[in-house]
Design an enzyme around this catalytic site. Structure first.
Site, PDB file in Angstrom:
ATOM      1  N   TYR A 102      -9.764  23.918 -11.382  1.00 32.73           N
ATOM      2  CA  TYR A 102      -9.268  23.201 -10.210  1.00 32.73           C
ATOM      3  C   TYR A 102      -9.512  21.702 -10.306  1.00 32.73           C
ATOM      4  CZ  TYR A 102      -7.679  27.332  -7.859  1.00 32.73           C
ATOM      5  OH  TYR A 102      -6.954  28.454  -7.532  1.00 32.73           O
ATOM      6  N   HIS A 158      -0.793  28.297   1.756  1.00 36.42           N
ATOM      7  CA  HIS A 158      -1.730  28.649   0.684  1.00 36.42           C
ATOM      8  C   HIS A 158      -2.869  27.647   0.545  1.00 36.42           C
ATOM      9  CE1 HIS A 158       1.545  31.284  -1.466  1.00 36.42           C
ATOM     10  NE2 HIS A 158       0.996  31.876  -0.428  1.00 36.42           N
ATOM     11  N   CYS A 166     -16.915  25.540   2.364  1.00 33.94           N
ATOM     12  CA  CYS A 166     -18.282  25.885   1.978  1.00 33.94           C
ATOM     13  C   CYS A 166     -18.453  27.399   1.980  1.00 33.94           C
ATOM     14  CB  CYS A 166     -19.281  25.236   2.932  1.00 33.94           C
ATOM     15  SG  CYS A 166     -20.997  25.618   2.516  1.00 33.94           S
ATOM     16  N   CYS A 293      16.476  20.733  -7.070  1.00 34.88           N
ATOM     17  CA  CYS A 293      16.349  20.392  -5.644  1.00 34.88           C
ATOM     18  C   CYS A 293      16.480  18.889  -5.408  1.00 34.88           C
ATOM     19  CB  CYS A 293      14.994  20.864  -5.116  1.00 34.88           C
ATOM     20  SG  CYS A 293      14.715  22.634  -5.310  1.00 34.88           S
TER      21      CYS A 293
END
Length: 310
Positions: A102, A158, A166, A293
């Site tokens: 991440y 999402h 936390c 798009c």
């Protein structure tokens, strides 16, 4: 036409990120509708009359900004795909590896910018708000490019790469630090030969709420987790009042988001799909506009000649 009348409220207790319809469920849908139109002039007439527009977006709307999806062939970070790392179990087993993944995604996104599709949506929302009309964006994306483009009325079903939660006290907070903690500086390289950093838990991102110091996790919905019921309730309210729905850059296979536009179409509201290619839901919609798009959406959402700008 037959259609399963699920509501977002009923899906709260059963919706999980990443679930797809079984083949038997797909067979139960009746696809008796006429082939969708690609007539932009007809769509523009519908658009000019709409008062409440819901725009559902997926990964395709961000693809033209160079955002990696980690899905499909070649969609790996090191030797893992997203569904192997974006799970509660993966985080419990190896929080350092998941945070490296991440951290890499956060750092990549800091260098990305909204494309023409994001900008067209944000500009449409701003313009129509001055006419007493509303636009809501319901996105499956966690990249915040809609927010960066200027979209105000945004439901991120999402979650977001730039929010943390936390694991001890549950506090949710925006976090745009780069790096998010010193131990992750220079980490997260996607090359398959890269060794795990094996960062101790105490050196991973920690909660700063009232001296909590609990381990933080990304505030995103992982595979196997239910979507936030509050967000789904907000989505349901918007879909109930919309009189035009756009589905932009989504494959319409990930549930519960794949149900949103068909629900709207089932009650007679026009739905327009903007996607590179047809999806399993295409034949249930009034319009389908193939192509990138960033090319198809700007002319669709541009100011209509009948609009009165104060």
């Amino acid at each position: 036409m037959c259609f399963f009348q699920f509501t977002a409220r009923r899906l709260v207790s059963q919706a999980h990120c990443g679930l797809k319809a079984s083949s038997s469920k797909k067979q139960k849908f009746c696809l008796e509708m006429a082939r969708p139109s690609s007539n932009m002039a007809d769509f523009r007439e519908v658009f000019a009359k709409a008062k409440h527009i819901a725009i559902i977006t997926g990964a395709g709307v961000s693809a033209e900004s160079g955002v990696p999806t980690f899905r499909g062939a070649g969609g790996f970070w090191r030797k893992w795909q997203a569904q192997e790392l974006a799970t509660p179990g993966a985080f419990a087993r190896n929080p350092s590896r998941v945070w490296e993944f991440y951290h890499y995604r956060r750092e990549v996104m800091l260098s990305k910018h909204p494309n023409a599709a994001h900008i067209a949506i944000a500009e449409c929302e701003k313009r129509l708000s001055k006419q007493g009309r509303s636009v809501v964006v319901i996105t499956q994306n966690i990249d915040e490019l809609h927010r960066k483009a200027g979209t105000k009325h945004l439901l991120e079903i999402h979650g977001s790469l730039f929010k943390t939660r936390c694991t001890s006290c549950g506090n949710i907070a925006a976090n745009y630090k780069s790096p998010i903690c010193s131990a992750l500086a220079g980490k997260g390289a996607p090359d398959p030969d890269t060794e795990d950093a094996a960062i101790p838990v105490e050196d991973l991102p920690q909660c700063e709420e009232d001296g909590c110091n609990g381990l933080l996790r990304p505030h995103v919905v992982w595979f196997g987790e239910a979507l936030d019921p509050g967000v789904l309730t907000a989505v349901e309210k918007e879909l109930d009042i919309c009189d035009l729905c756009l589905v932009v850059g989504t494959s319409s296979v990930v549930y519960p988001a794949a149900m949103f536009a068909p629900q709207v179409s089932a009650r007679g509201v026009p739905v327009a799909e903007f996607n590179m290619e047809p999806t399993p839901a295409t034949n249930r919609f009034r319009f389908h506009f193939p192509g990138p798009c960033g090319t198809t959406l700007p002319p669709a959402l541009a100011r209509h000649e009948t609009e009165i700008i104060s």
